[in-house]
Design an enzyme around this catalytic site. Structure first.
Site, PDB file in Angstrom:
ATOM      1  CG  ASP A  13      58.132 -36.464 -46.156  1.00 53.65           C
ATOM      2  OD1 ASP A  13      58.834 -37.042 -46.993  1.00 53.65           O
ATOM      3  OD2 ASP A  13      56.922 -36.225 -46.306  1.00 53.65           O
ATOM      4  CE  LYS A  16      62.218 -42.595 -43.710  1.00 58.27           C
ATOM      5  NZ  LYS A  16      61.173 -41.572 -43.623  1.00 58.27           N
ATOM      6  N   GLY A  40      61.753 -40.339 -50.963  1.00 57.61           N
ATOM      7  CA  GLY A  40      62.738 -39.476 -51.604  1.00 57.61           C
ATOM      8  C   GLY A  40      63.499 -38.696 -50.581  1.00 57.61           C
ATOM      9  CG  HIS A  41      66.444 -39.740 -48.671  1.00 57.79           C
ATOM     10  ND1 HIS A  41      65.751 -40.783 -48.138  1.00 57.79           N
ATOM     11  CD2 HIS A  41      67.529 -40.239 -49.259  1.00 57.79           C
ATOM     12  CE1 HIS A  41      66.401 -41.896 -48.391  1.00 57.79           C
ATOM     13  NE2 HIS A  41      67.476 -41.595 -49.069  1.00 57.79           N
ATOM     14  CD  GLN A 206      57.244 -44.959 -48.085  1.00 56.87           C
ATOM     15  OE1 GLN A 206      57.382 -46.139 -47.846  1.00 56.87           O
ATOM     16  NE2 GLN A 206      57.684 -44.428 -49.209  1.00 56.87           N
TER      17      GLN A 206
END
Ligand code: IMP
Length: 404
Positions: A13, A16, A40-41, A206
């Protein structure tokens, strides 16, 4: 020929997605090589918001996306993500990727239930997919198109039921139609592209401290998140990389359990969590927050041979009187400057040694950084012995400053 890597240096988190989105117009190919839809982004591109878990975000700029061997794929998630991309995506999915079957998320929760100290997984079946892969009970993307598929499914069902978990039949026809247009061999594709002088960006999922071996085991994910994870994850030799860009927040967050020496609590933690919108993209869980931990960062930089830093969310610290940075740990009165794989007993005694830097009212205004922010940046560079190449002060592209 150029190949670069962007990885997270903390517990995931780090921002990235934003970093990749910012630099990816410079690349022809963007590659994911580890993790699955636990990552997730959210990417804001041309005013539209996209939520990605598996698809490399650089695809929005017209680059060809690759989901390489080391990624575990949930075809239902992939279908949903691809539906956001108008006109279809240029995407190659390795035939070697292991699939996450519907029962794996049940198994993930079942295994968590057996633990004394919960890992706090995302519940997406990531551990079971990598675990069954190592046990050689995995199902790969390529298997979906083989006559042996029913026998393989039968075998996996046998082990799932043996482990005490309900078998849920995957929708094979839907999976085949999602994957069929994309299946290929990334090893051939990437090496050919590299030799032809195409620019390749690898996108780690990650962060280094969640690495299966070099992270804070067992409170880690099940893949290799440091730079060398690229090799088993894609067949591409990490020695060929030019830039290894480590993304770090101006503070630290962690979602899930495990050690966190610089963790904050109370009002200050709440303030940073709220201002930084520190809630998981995949699970919505509130993230734990703490000061920037330079001991942990030095370790991540060393392990991953990071040669440039992308520092994010500096604006979240705006308005604080003073900013803490953790320079060392105190263990029973002894000052330790290097991260170790502390055993559980030592870990419980680790206390952060905080150095206080001046705060700032605003971080970036009218093209200028606040002098205290410049000092913060210099402090980080000196401590890590790596240059900060970018700093970001908000979610939009024009809130990023490139200093290369
Ligand atoms: P798993 O990857 O779902 O097995 O979860 C293992 C640990 O990694 C848990 O602490 C998760 O919260 C953490 N984790 C997995 N993916 C991410 C991510 O993308 N960001 C932050 N933490 C993650």
């Amino acid at each position: 020929m150029s190949a670069d890597l962007i990885i997270g240096l903390q517990w995931g988190d780090e921002g990235k997605g934003k970093a990749v989105d910012y630099v990816s117009p410079n690349y022809d190919i963007v590659v994911r090589y580890n993790g699955g839809d636990n990552a997730g982004h959210t990417v804001v591109h041309r005013g539209r918001t996209y939520k990605f878990h598996l698809v490399p975000s650089g695809i929005l700029h017209g680059a060809t996306g690759v989901i390489a061997t080391g990624v575990v794929v949930n075809p239902d998630s992939l279908r949903e993500e691809l539906s956001q991309i108008d006109g279809g995506a240029k995407l190659l999915v390795s035939h070697r990727c292991h699939l996450i079957l519907p029962s794996y998320s049940l198994l993930d929760r079942h295994l968590e239930g057996l633990r004394e100290g919960k890992v706090g997984t995302t519940g997406r079946g990531i551990g079971p997919a990598y675990g069954l892969k190592a046990l050689r009970f995995g199902l790969r993307v390529g298997d979906l198109f083989e006559a042996t598929l029913p026998a393989k499914l039968k075998e996996i069902r046998r082990i799932i039921e043996y482990l005490g978990v309900e078998w849920i039949e995957p929708d094979i026809a839907a999976w085949q139609s999602t994957l069929e247009p994309h299946v290929g061999d990334e090893v051939e594709f990437l090496h050919k592209a590299w030799n032809e002088g195409k620019r390749i960006l690898f996108e780690g999922a990650q962060g280094v401290l969640l690495d299966l071996d070099f992270g804070t085991y067992p409170f880690v994910t099940s893949s290799y998140t440091f730079s060398d994870g690229l090799h088993p994850g894609s067949g591409f030799f990490p020695g060929n990389l030019e830039w290894i860009v480590g993304v770090a927040k101006a503070y630290t967050t962690r979602v899930g359990n495990g050690s966190f020496p610089s963790e904050l609590s109370g009002d200050l933690a709440e303030l940073i969590r709220t201002k930084g919108a520190e809630f998981g993209t995949t699970t919505g869980r509130p993230r734990r927050v703490g000061w920037l931990d330079l001991v942990a960062l030095r370790y991540a930089v060393k392990l991953s041979r990071t040669n440039l830093i992308f520092l994010t969310k500096v604006d979240v610290l705006d308005g604080l009187d003073r900013i803490g940075v953790v320079d060392a740990y105190d263990i029973d009165g002894q000052r330790v400057q290097e991260w170790h794989d502390f055993g559980d007993t030592t870990l419980s005694k680790v206390r952060p040694v905080i150095n206080w830097l001046d705060g700032w009212s605003y971080s970036y205004r009218s093209g200028e950084m606040h002098p205290a922010v410049l000092r913060f940046k210099a402090y980080i560079e000196n401590s890590l012995n790596v240059r900060v190449g970018w700093m970001s002060f908000g979610p939009r592209d024009d809130e990023t400053l490139c200093m290369l």
